[in-house]
Design a protein around this motif. Structure first.
Motif, PDB file in Angstrom:
ATOM      1  N   LEU A   8       2.557   3.404  29.100  1.00 23.66           N
ATOM      2  CA  LEU A   8       1.617   3.343  27.981  1.00 23.66           C
ATOM      3  C   LEU A   8       0.466   4.311  28.183  1.00 23.66           C
ATOM      4  CD1 LEU A   8       1.398  -0.537  27.652  1.00 23.66           C
ATOM      5  CD2 LEU A   8       2.600   1.008  26.133  1.00 23.66           C
ATOM      6  N   ALA A   9       0.097   4.991  27.114  1.00 20.02           N
ATOM      7  CA  ALA A   9      -1.129   5.784  27.089  1.00 20.02           C
ATOM      8  C   ALA A   9      -2.255   4.876  26.620  1.00 20.02           C
ATOM      9  CB  ALA A   9      -0.985   6.971  26.149  1.00 20.02           C
ATOM     10  N   LEU A  10      -3.328   4.801  27.411  1.00 24.26           N
ATOM     11  CA  LEU A  10      -4.477   3.967  27.085  1.00 24.26           C
ATOM     12  C   LEU A  10      -5.713   4.833  26.915  1.00 24.26           C
ATOM     13  CD1 LEU A  10      -3.947   1.085  29.694  1.00 24.26           C
ATOM     14  CD2 LEU A  10      -3.175   1.175  27.321  1.00 24.26           C
ATOM     15  N   ASP A  11      -6.641   4.332  26.130  1.00 26.89           N
ATOM     16  CA  ASP A  11      -7.878   5.060  25.876  1.00 26.89           C
ATOM     17  C   ASP A  11      -8.834   4.843  27.040  1.00 26.89           C
ATOM     18  OD1 ASP A  11     -10.012   6.407  24.877  1.00 26.89           O
ATOM     19  OD2 ASP A  11     -10.415   5.047  23.209  1.00 26.89           O
ATOM     20  N   THR A  12      -8.582   5.562  28.137  1.00 21.26           N
ATOM     21  CA  THR A  12      -9.401   5.490  29.342  1.00 21.26           C
ATOM     22  C   THR A  12      -9.848   6.899  29.711  1.00 21.26           C
ATOM     23  OG1 THR A  12      -7.453   5.671  30.767  1.00 21.26           O
ATOM     24  CG2 THR A  12      -8.189   3.462  30.183  1.00 21.26           C
ATOM     25  N   PRO A  13     -10.963   7.043  30.441  1.00 19.04           N
ATOM     26  CA  PRO A  13     -11.543   8.372  30.641  1.00 19.04           C
ATOM     27  C   PRO A  13     -10.782   9.296  31.575  1.00 19.04           C
ATOM     28  CG  PRO A  13     -12.821   6.695  31.783  1.00 19.04           C
ATOM     29  CD  PRO A  13     -11.841   5.969  30.931  1.00 19.04           C
ATOM     30  N   LEU A  14     -10.003   8.783  32.512  1.00 20.68           N
ATOM     31  CA  LEU A  14      -9.290   9.658  33.440  1.00 20.68           C
ATOM     32  C   LEU A  14      -7.798   9.607  33.156  1.00 20.68           C
ATOM     33  CD1 LEU A  14     -11.365   8.957  36.679  1.00 20.68           C
ATOM     34  CD2 LEU A  14     -11.536  10.897  35.124  1.00 20.68           C
ATOM     35  N   ASN A  15      -6.999   9.198  34.157  1.00 20.86           N
ATOM     36  CA  ASN A  15      -5.560   9.082  33.927  1.00 20.86           C
ATOM     37  C   ASN A  15      -5.314   8.028  32.856  1.00 20.86           C
ATOM     38  OD1 ASN A  15      -2.780   9.094  34.172  1.00 20.86           O
ATOM     39  ND2 ASN A  15      -2.796   7.642  35.865  1.00 20.86           N
ATOM     40  N   LEU A  81       3.727  12.475  18.277  1.00 20.59           N
ATOM     41  CA  LEU A  81       3.428  12.369  19.703  1.00 20.59           C
ATOM     42  C   LEU A  81       3.252  13.750  20.325  1.00 20.59           C
ATOM     43  CD1 LEU A  81       5.951   9.539  20.659  1.00 20.59           C
ATOM     44  CD2 LEU A  81       3.470   9.343  20.493  1.00 20.59           C
ATOM     45  N   ALA A  82       4.036  14.717  19.863  1.00 20.43           N
ATOM     46  CA  ALA A  82       3.902  16.084  20.375  1.00 20.43           C
ATOM     47  C   ALA A  82       2.563  16.689  19.963  1.00 20.43           C
ATOM     48  CB  ALA A  82       5.060  16.952  19.872  1.00 20.43           C
ATOM     49  N   LEU A  83       2.103  16.376  18.735  1.00 18.18           N
ATOM     50  CA  LEU A  83       0.794  16.843  18.280  1.00 18.18           C
ATOM     51  C   LEU A  83      -0.306  16.281  19.172  1.00 18.18           C
ATOM     52  CD1 LEU A  83      -1.131  18.145  16.116  1.00 18.18           C
ATOM     53  CD2 LEU A  83      -0.995  15.954  14.904  1.00 18.18           C
ATOM     54  N   ALA A  84      -0.252  14.987  19.437  1.00 19.41           N
ATOM     55  CA  ALA A  84      -1.261  14.365  20.289  1.00 19.41           C
ATOM     56  C   ALA A  84      -1.211  14.939  21.702  1.00 19.41           C
ATOM     57  CB  ALA A  84      -1.055  12.848  20.320  1.00 19.41           C
ATOM     58  N   ALA A  85      -0.007  15.173  22.208  1.00 20.68           N
ATOM     59  CA  ALA A  85       0.139  15.731  23.557  1.00 20.68           C
ATOM     60  C   ALA A  85      -0.426  17.149  23.620  1.00 20.68           C
ATOM     61  CB  ALA A  85       1.610  15.720  23.972  1.00 20.68           C
ATOM     62  N   PHE A  86      -0.173  17.945  22.573  1.00 24.20           N
ATOM     63  CA  PHE A  86      -0.725  19.304  22.553  1.00 24.20           C
ATOM     64  C   PHE A  86      -2.246  19.262  22.546  1.00 24.20           C
ATOM     65  CE2 PHE A  86      -2.744  22.570  19.965  1.00 24.20           C
ATOM     66  CZ  PHE A  86      -2.451  23.700  20.721  1.00 24.20           C
ATOM     67  N   ALA A  87      -2.835  18.410  21.691  1.00 25.58           N
ATOM     68  CA  ALA A  87      -4.293  18.328  21.612  1.00 25.58           C
ATOM     69  C   ALA A  87      -4.881  17.895  22.951  1.00 25.58           C
ATOM     70  CB  ALA A  87      -4.706  17.362  20.503  1.00 25.58           C
ATOM     71  N   ALA A  88      -4.246  16.932  23.593  1.00 24.91           N
ATOM     72  CA  ALA A  88      -4.729  16.476  24.893  1.00 24.91           C
ATOM     73  C   ALA A  88      -4.659  17.590  25.928  1.00 24.91           C
ATOM     74  CB  ALA A  88      -3.914  15.272  25.356  1.00 24.91           C
ATOM     75  N   ASP A  89      -3.561  18.336  25.910  1.00 28.17           N
ATOM     76  CA  ASP A  89      -3.372  19.410  26.880  1.00 28.17           C
ATOM     77  C   ASP A  89      -4.344  20.559  26.617  1.00 28.17           C
ATOM     78  OD1 ASP A  89      -1.667  20.627  29.068  1.00 28.17           O
ATOM     79  OD2 ASP A  89      -1.383  22.118  27.489  1.00 28.17           O
ATOM     80  N   TYR A  90      -4.489  20.965  25.359  1.00 31.23           N
ATOM     81  CA  TYR A  90      -5.321  22.129  25.050  1.00 31.23           C
ATOM     82  C   TYR A  90      -6.801  21.835  25.254  1.00 31.23           C
ATOM     83  CZ  TYR A  90      -7.237  26.172  22.673  1.00 31.23           C
ATOM     84  OH  TYR A  90      -7.948  27.312  22.390  1.00 31.23           O
ATOM     85  N   TYR A  91      -7.248  20.645  24.841  1.00 33.01           N
ATOM     86  CA  TYR A  91      -8.657  20.304  24.961  1.00 33.01           C
ATOM     87  C   TYR A  91      -8.979  19.594  26.271  1.00 33.01           C
ATOM     88  CZ  TYR A  91      -8.968  21.827  20.150  1.00 33.01           C
ATOM     89  OH  TYR A  91      -8.924  22.596  19.006  1.00 33.01           O
ATOM     90  N   GLN A  92      -7.981  19.546  27.166  1.00 33.24           N
ATOM     91  CA  GLN A  92      -8.178  19.067  28.536  1.00 33.24           C
ATOM     92  C   GLN A  92      -8.699  17.628  28.569  1.00 33.24           C
ATOM     93  OE1 GLN A  92      -7.213  21.059  31.036  1.00 33.24           O
ATOM     94  NE2 GLN A  92      -6.808  22.821  29.716  1.00 33.24           N
ATOM     95  N   ARG A  93      -8.029  16.748  27.806  1.00 31.39           N
ATOM     96  CA  ARG A  93      -8.396  15.340  27.770  1.00 31.39           C
ATOM     97  C   ARG A  93      -7.160  14.489  28.000  1.00 31.39           C
ATOM     98  NH1 ARG A  93     -13.898  15.047  26.053  1.00 31.39           N
ATOM     99  NH2 ARG A  93     -13.663  12.851  26.603  1.00 31.39           N
ATOM    100  N   GLY A  96      -4.333   9.339  26.074  1.00 34.61           N
ATOM    101  CA  GLY A  96      -4.812   8.139  25.398  1.00 34.61           C
ATOM    102  C   GLY A  96      -6.104   8.358  24.635  1.00 34.61           C
ATOM    103  N   GLU A  97      -6.983   9.240  25.140  1.00 35.80           N
ATOM    104  CA  GLU A  97      -8.241   9.528  24.452  1.00 35.80           C
ATOM    105  C   GLU A  97      -8.022  10.282  23.159  1.00 35.80           C
ATOM    106  OE1 GLU A  97     -11.996   9.659  27.470  1.00 35.80           O
ATOM    107  OE2 GLU A  97     -10.994  11.542  27.031  1.00 35.80           O
ATOM    108  N   VAL A  98      -6.854  10.911  23.024  1.00 37.06           N
ATOM    109  CA  VAL A  98      -6.523  11.623  21.794  1.00 37.06           C
ATOM    110  C   VAL A  98      -5.774  10.710  20.834  1.00 37.06           C
ATOM    111  CG1 VAL A  98      -5.265  13.570  20.808  1.00 37.06           C
ATOM    112  CG2 VAL A  98      -6.422  13.816  23.017  1.00 37.06           C
ATOM    113  N   ALA A  99      -4.756  10.047  21.328  1.00 39.42           N
ATOM    114  CA  ALA A  99      -3.834   9.318  20.460  1.00 39.42           C
ATOM    115  C   ALA A  99      -4.427   8.033  19.894  1.00 39.42           C
ATOM    116  CB  ALA A  99      -2.554   9.008  21.232  1.00 39.42           C
TER     117      ALA A  99
END
Length: 673
Positions: A8-15, A81-93, A96-99
């Motif tokens: 599960l991806a959770l809205d947490t600040p690190l992993n 899910l790929a959109l959220a993963a790209f945003a997380a990867d590009y903006y270095q977050r 879970g903080e994205v999705a």
């Protein structure tokens, strides 16, 4: 009963990805993209299933069981899910903080009452596929070419619709949408606008034009129940047109076939807190991912988009004339405030022009991008000024409320009866805000119907739209406003725009300031003369009050010459190696003491080799102190976007290992430096 492992991806600040157990038969395994309720750090929270596995590296006795799976809601698609993963990867977050924040709160709640109620309501609605529009007005030749180019585009096709103010870009959008809806039975269209107050007018146009099409709106002014219902309508494919602000770019749209970004240059598309994403840039990536057309529309395109159009990456569509027959661009005149000082901040020429419009029964707009009564109050005797005690800013005088207010930390104080330093009772306001201009106009024109629209006068829900409706009905003679009135509004009776005190942006240290000022002036100037000339044949005009009338920016505004102005700015950017010819990231640090923030940034600069990456020295931010916290920043630059991204991934891991107490954050592609 066997168990599977839910990652599960959770809205947490690190992993943000964690494993949980879930009892299930093989044929009842949860699906990737579903939501699941779990307990994390002693509180229940919603997570997004990103993988369903049979084993895990974590000992089974260390795993918690998931509490529930929201199986009543269809899974989010692999493409979402790929959109959220790209945003997380590009903006270095973290993912879970994205999705998760992109989903309505009702969907993330521990209980299911709100979700079940929304799903039942949606089930009762009939699925509509009728995209036939009504009342299709005739387009001029340029509009028709643009609408056909957009409506007929296939595959990933980025189009920059450059149209002067009043050229009918909205009508082009609507007729292009009609072509897409007619061609594909289940097609969905996403239309983004930069600000909430621009949605009602466009929403009304869409509902009138497409009465048989379900429209969903997504923006932060909606109640959680409304937002959840509209999100589900989009997620299920029932809403065929989705209209929203930047958060709508993360909406689930399974049949998305066209994206429209109106006023694409607007900085409001960049989120300034948390995940600092650009909705415009994510929209372009999403269009590429789905192989669909995307339209970027503006009268003053961003330099990035204009550069892409000039280099051939985007197709340029142009609307050089106003759409209404006999409507022409307003005449722009510069008023030298060194010669015509006038009274109360209004030149004699502007006062005369206002009086003439009142006599004709026409509307006028005064634009001043500074709310409040005055930016500061001061003591002539000792030099005291109303500084904020918590920020490196002034306390703004709000005279009607009898308060001093900081626009950065929201501190409010009563207006002092005497100087806190020397006791002098003669305290004076310096400068002018919209409240002071309103007061002056009421004295000059007591018979006029005057309305002020700014963040202070439109605090209540629905008050902004009510105010704009009053203007549209012709019940206002003189409108005073900030940037809220500068774009998107079609005031038919407005023939005069007065622009007050625009000079401060000419001397900003922000290299984007001139681009933003030009866009702002062109947008607000475009509110004038959008209808045909009146019976007397009187042309509309824009009066710009300035002490620097010879500045080339004002010359470009006077001639409505975006092309030359943008070309000169791009040449300057290229010579100085600034975006779009350079890629940037900004590391910000906050601490009670500025020295601690600077020390952290110096350590960050020196913690690893950075060949090919320029890391500038740390400096205090322009607004150094906000709410008793000092702030500093460190700018990274590279001519290669992949090189910068690769470095950031390794560098951020090193920063996290530093274990500093300083609060820090990273922004990729910063707009404010």
């Amino acid at each position: 009963m066997t168990h599977c492992i839910l990652q599960l991806a959770l809205d947490t600040p690190l992993n943000s990805c964690f494993d949980y157990r879930w009892p299930c038969a093989p044929q009842e395994r949860p699906q990737v993209g579903q939501l699941a309720l779990v307990n994390f750090a002693n509180r229940d929270m919603m997570g997004l299933i990103v993988a369903v596995k049979d084993d895990t590296d974590v000992p089974l006795d260390k795993l918690k069981d998931a509490l529930a799976v929201r199986s009543q809601l269809a899974p989010l698609s692999p493409r979402w899910l790929a959109l959220a993963a790209f945003a997380a990867d590009y903006y270095q977050r973290p993912l879970g903080e994205v999705a998760l924040p992109g989903l309505p709160k009702n969907l993330r709640a521990a209980g299911t009452v709100a979700l079940d109620r929304a799903l039942k309501k949606m089930a009762k609605l009939e699925q509509t596929h009728d995209g036939a529009p009504v009342d299709m007005p005739a387009l001029n030749a340029a509009q028709q070419i643009a609408a056909d180019a957009i409506g007929g585009a296939q595959g990933f096709t980025p189009l920059l619709l450059y149209g002067v103010t009043g050229s009918g870009k909205t009508e082009v959008y609507l007729q292009a949408c009609a072509q897409v809806l007619a061609r594909e039975q289940d097609a969905q269209i996403l239309i983004l606008v930069p600000e909430i107050n621009l949605t009602p007018q466009l929403e009304g146009n869409i509902r009138t034009r497409f009465p048989g099409v379900m429209l969903a709106t997504l923006h932060s002014s909606l109640s959680e129940g409304e937002r959840g219902l509209h999100w589900i309508a989009a997620h299920q494919g029932r809403a065929r047109i989705v209209l929203g602000t930047r958060l709508a770019i993360l909406a689930s749209l399974p049949n998305l076939k066209l994206i429209v970004i109106d006023e694409e240059h607007d900085p409001s598309y960049k989120q300034q807190e948390g995940l600092r994403y650009s909705a415009r840039d994510l929209a372009v990536w999403r269009a590429r991912q789905l192989a669909i057309p995307i339209v970027l529309g503006s009268a003053t395109p961003s330099l990035e988009s204009w550069h892409h159009a000039q280099s051939g990456r985007y197709r340029l569509l142009e609307l050089r004339e106003r759409a209404v027959r006999d409507a022409v661009l307003p005449t722009v005149r510069l008023i030298d405030m060194e010669r015509d000082r006038g009274k109360d901040g209004l030149s004699a020429a502007l006062v005369a022009a206002l009086k003439l419009r009142l006599e004709r029964g026409e509307q006028s707009l005064l634009f001043l991008n500074r709310r409040g009564y005055a930016p500061v109050i001061s003591c002539d005797a000792c030099g005291w000024i109303s500084n904020c005690t918590r920020c490196t800013s002034f306390m703004v005088l709000h005279k009607p409320e009898h308060r001093l207010r900081c626009h950065h930390c929201s501190l409010e104080l009563r207006i002092p009866r005497h100087c806190p330093t020397c006791g002098n009772v003669d305290l004076q306001p310096l400068g002018r805000g919209t409240q002071r201009v309103e007061e002056g106009l009421q004295l000059l024109f007591p018979q006029a119907r005057i309305l002020r629209i700014d963040a202070d006068s439109t605090r209540l829900k629905g008050s902004a739209q009510a105010a704009f409706d009053t203007v549209h009905r012709g019940e206002v003679d003189i409108l005073i406003g900030t940037q809220m009135v500068a774009k998107g509004h079609d005031f038919k009776k407005l023939t005069l725009v007065g622009i007050l005190n625009p000079d401060t942006a000419l001397f900003s240290q922000d290299y984007r300031a001139s681009e933003r000022l030009f866009a702002q002036l062109m947008q607000v100037a475009g509110r004038a003369g959008r209808a045909a000339r009146n019976e007397g044949g009187n042309a509309s005009e824009v009066l710009v009050q300035s002490r620097y009338v010879s500045h080339p920016l004002y010359a470009a505004v006077m001639h409505h010459d975006y092309d030359r102005f943008a070309g000169s700015l791009l040449a300057e950017r290229k010579q100085a190696m600034l975006p779009p010819f350079m890629y940037q990231a900004l590391l910000r640090a906050e601490a009670p003491l500025l020295a601690n923030a600077i020390a952290f940034l110096e350590a960050a600069r020196d913690c690893m080799e950075h060949e090919g990456i320029t890391i500038n020295d740390p400096i205090p931010m322009t607004m150094t102190r906000v709410y008793n916290v000092d702030r500093a920043q460190l700018l990274l630059e590279s001519p290669s976007r992949p090189a910068l991204q690769a470095f950031l991934k390794v560098w951020l891991a090193a920063l996290r290992d530093m274990k500093s107490r300083v609060k820090w954050s990273l922004e990729v592609d910063p707009l404010d430096i």
